[in-house]
Scaffold this motif. Sequence first.
Motif, short mmCIF file in Angstrom:
data_model
loop_
_atom_site.label_atom_id
_atom_site.label_comp_id
_atom_site.label_asym_id
_atom_site.label_seq_id
_atom_site.Cartn_x
_atom_site.Cartn_y
_atom_site.Cartn_z
N GLU A 74 69.65 27.74 21.89
CA GLU A 74 70.94 28.17 22.56
C GLU A 74 72.04 26.96 22.31
O GLU A 74 73.03 27.00 21.86
CB GLU A 74 70.95 28.29 23.87
CG GLU A 74 70.25 29.82 24.14
CD GLU A 74 70.35 30.38 25.61
OE1 GLU A 74 70.90 29.45 26.36
OE2 GLU A 74 69.88 31.43 25.94
N LEU A 75 71.52 25.63 22.48
CA LEU A 75 72.41 24.43 22.10
C LEU A 75 72.67 24.18 20.66
O LEU A 75 73.65 23.86 20.24
CB LEU A 75 71.67 23.11 22.79
CG LEU A 75 71.90 23.22 24.11
CD1 LEU A 75 71.07 22.09 24.78
CD2 LEU A 75 73.15 22.80 24.73
N TYR A 76 71.48 24.56 19.93
CA TYR A 76 71.56 24.19 18.58
C TYR A 76 72.47 25.45 17.70
O TYR A 76 73.44 25.04 17.16
CB TYR A 76 70.24 24.48 18.08
CG TYR A 76 70.05 24.49 16.36
CD1 TYR A 76 70.14 23.45 15.68
CD2 TYR A 76 69.86 25.77 15.49
CE1 TYR A 76 70.06 23.27 14.19
CE2 TYR A 76 69.77 25.70 14.27
CZ TYR A 76 69.83 24.62 13.46
OH TYR A 76 69.65 24.64 12.17
N PHE A 77 72.23 26.54 17.67
CA PHE A 77 72.99 27.71 17.29
C PHE A 77 74.54 27.58 17.81
O PHE A 77 75.60 27.92 17.07
CB PHE A 77 72.25 29.07 17.48
CG PHE A 77 71.27 29.49 16.62
CD1 PHE A 77 71.53 29.36 15.29
CD2 PHE A 77 70.20 29.58 17.31
CE1 PHE A 77 70.14 29.66 14.41
CE2 PHE A 77 68.90 29.94 16.58
CZ PHE A 77 68.87 29.92 15.18
N GLY A 78 74.71 27.22 19.06
CA GLY A 78 75.98 27.30 19.85
C GLY A 78 76.85 26.00 19.19
O GLY A 78 77.92 26.06 19.82
N GLN A 79 76.50 24.93 18.49
CA GLN A 79 77.24 23.85 18.19
C GLN A 79 77.86 24.12 16.80
O GLN A 79 78.75 23.36 16.43
CB GLN A 79 76.49 22.71 18.12
CG GLN A 79 75.40 22.71 16.88
CD GLN A 79 74.09 21.59 17.16
OE1 GLN A 79 74.13 21.00 17.95
NE2 GLN A 79 73.21 21.65 16.09
N PHE A 80 77.28 25.29 16.14
CA PHE A 80 78.30 25.78 14.96
C PHE A 80 79.29 26.84 15.25
O PHE A 80 78.92 27.68 16.13
CB PHE A 80 77.30 26.24 13.78
CG PHE A 80 76.11 25.29 13.66
CD1 PHE A 80 76.16 24.05 13.38
CD2 PHE A 80 74.82 25.88 13.96
CE1 PHE A 80 75.23 23.02 13.23
CE2 PHE A 80 73.66 25.17 13.68
CZ PHE A 80 73.83 23.67 13.31
N SER A 81 80.44 26.63 14.65
CA SER A 81 81.41 27.70 14.90
C SER A 81 81.74 28.72 14.01
O SER A 81 82.12 29.80 14.17
CB SER A 81 82.78 26.97 15.17
OG SER A 81 83.37 26.51 14.16
N GLY A 82 81.07 28.45 12.76
CA GLY A 82 80.83 29.41 11.79
C GLY A 82 82.50 29.30 10.89
O GLY A 82 82.65 30.21 9.62
N LYS A 83 83.47 28.57 11.11
CA LYS A 83 84.84 28.45 10.53
C LYS A 83 84.92 26.94 10.47
O LYS A 83 83.95 26.25 10.96
CB LYS A 83 85.84 29.25 11.18
CG LYS A 83 85.86 28.60 12.79
CD LYS A 83 87.16 29.38 13.46
CE LYS A 83 87.52 28.67 14.74
NZ LYS A 83 86.34 28.83 15.69
N LEU A 84 86.04 26.74 9.68
CA LEU A 84 86.29 25.53 9.35
C LEU A 84 86.55 24.63 10.75
O LEU A 84 87.70 24.66 11.33
CB LEU A 84 87.43 25.28 8.43
CG LEU A 84 87.54 23.62 7.82
CD1 LEU A 84 86.17 23.28 7.20
CD2 LEU A 84 88.58 23.61 6.96
N GLY A 85 85.56 24.24 11.42
CA GLY A 85 85.85 23.40 12.95
C GLY A 85 86.21 21.94 12.54
O GLY A 85 86.58 21.53 11.52
N LYS A 86 86.15 21.49 13.82
CA LYS A 86 86.56 19.75 13.62
C LYS A 86 85.52 19.10 13.07
O LYS A 86 84.28 19.07 13.78
CB LYS A 86 86.95 19.45 15.27
CG LYS A 86 87.69 18.12 15.28
CD LYS A 86 87.53 17.92 16.84
CE LYS A 86 88.90 17.40 17.31
NZ LYS A 86 89.07 16.91 18.75
N THR A 87 85.64 18.36 12.01
CA THR A 87 84.54 17.70 11.40
C THR A 87 84.18 16.43 11.82
O THR A 87 83.22 15.90 11.27
CB THR A 87 84.92 17.53 9.67
OG1 THR A 87 86.02 17.03 9.67
CG2 THR A 87 84.99 18.99 9.21
N ALA A 88 84.83 15.90 12.50
CA ALA A 88 84.43 14.61 13.29
C ALA A 88 84.95 14.42 14.63
O ALA A 88 86.00 14.99 15.09
CB ALA A 88 85.16 13.51 12.49
N PRO A 89 84.38 13.63 15.59
CA PRO A 89 84.63 13.78 16.94
C PRO A 89 85.96 12.77 17.05
O PRO A 89 86.26 12.19 16.18
CB PRO A 89 83.46 12.86 17.54
CG PRO A 89 82.93 12.17 16.28
CD PRO A 89 83.12 12.89 15.01
#
Length: 193
Positions: A74-89
């Motif tokens: 749930e943590l793994y699949f939930g950390q991707f958004s499937g769109k161009l997300g924020k690429t760095a913290p």
Amino acid sequence: MFELMALPYAPEALEPVISKETIAFHHGKHLAAYVNNLNALLEGNPLAGLPLEEIVLKAEGGMLNNAGQILNHELYFGQFSGKLGKTAPTGKLVEAIVRDFGSFEAFKEEFQKKGATLFGSGWVWLSADKDGKLVITQEANAANPIQKGLKPLLTFDVWEHAYYLDYQNRRPDHLAALWQIVDWTIIEDRYIK
Ligand code: MN
């Protein structure tokens, strides 16, 4: 009863880093099996009805393995958004990464190395301790950093089922590619929560 998490993106949304075929097996078969197994094991068990995290902290044996794998995925699949997300913290999280690892690049290198050198099946994690200090840990099989009192923030799954269809034996290449799809907005939310 636990339910298979719904993915917050289309099955092909993570391509080419993770193919829709890998998603179909990894989410639709492997994770679904862990959910079915845990529900069967919880029938008539005193831990039935507890939140997933509490089951991970209290269960043993097969129940712990299946509950741990559900929490991990749930943590793994939930950390991707499937769109161009924020690429760095940014913000407090990048401050902590620079403080504890030297730089974002040095952090990524260390995280990939720990993932590549984990022997057998397991997970590499970025977590925060109770003071907000960041640590990278290798966890075997179904283990989760909450068992060490840590707050899990980011994880790469190094079980072969996570990458074999797309990368075969090239685990390091898979790990290097995963940075393209992590949405750091989600990791920052986990850190400040
Ligand atoms: Mn997996």
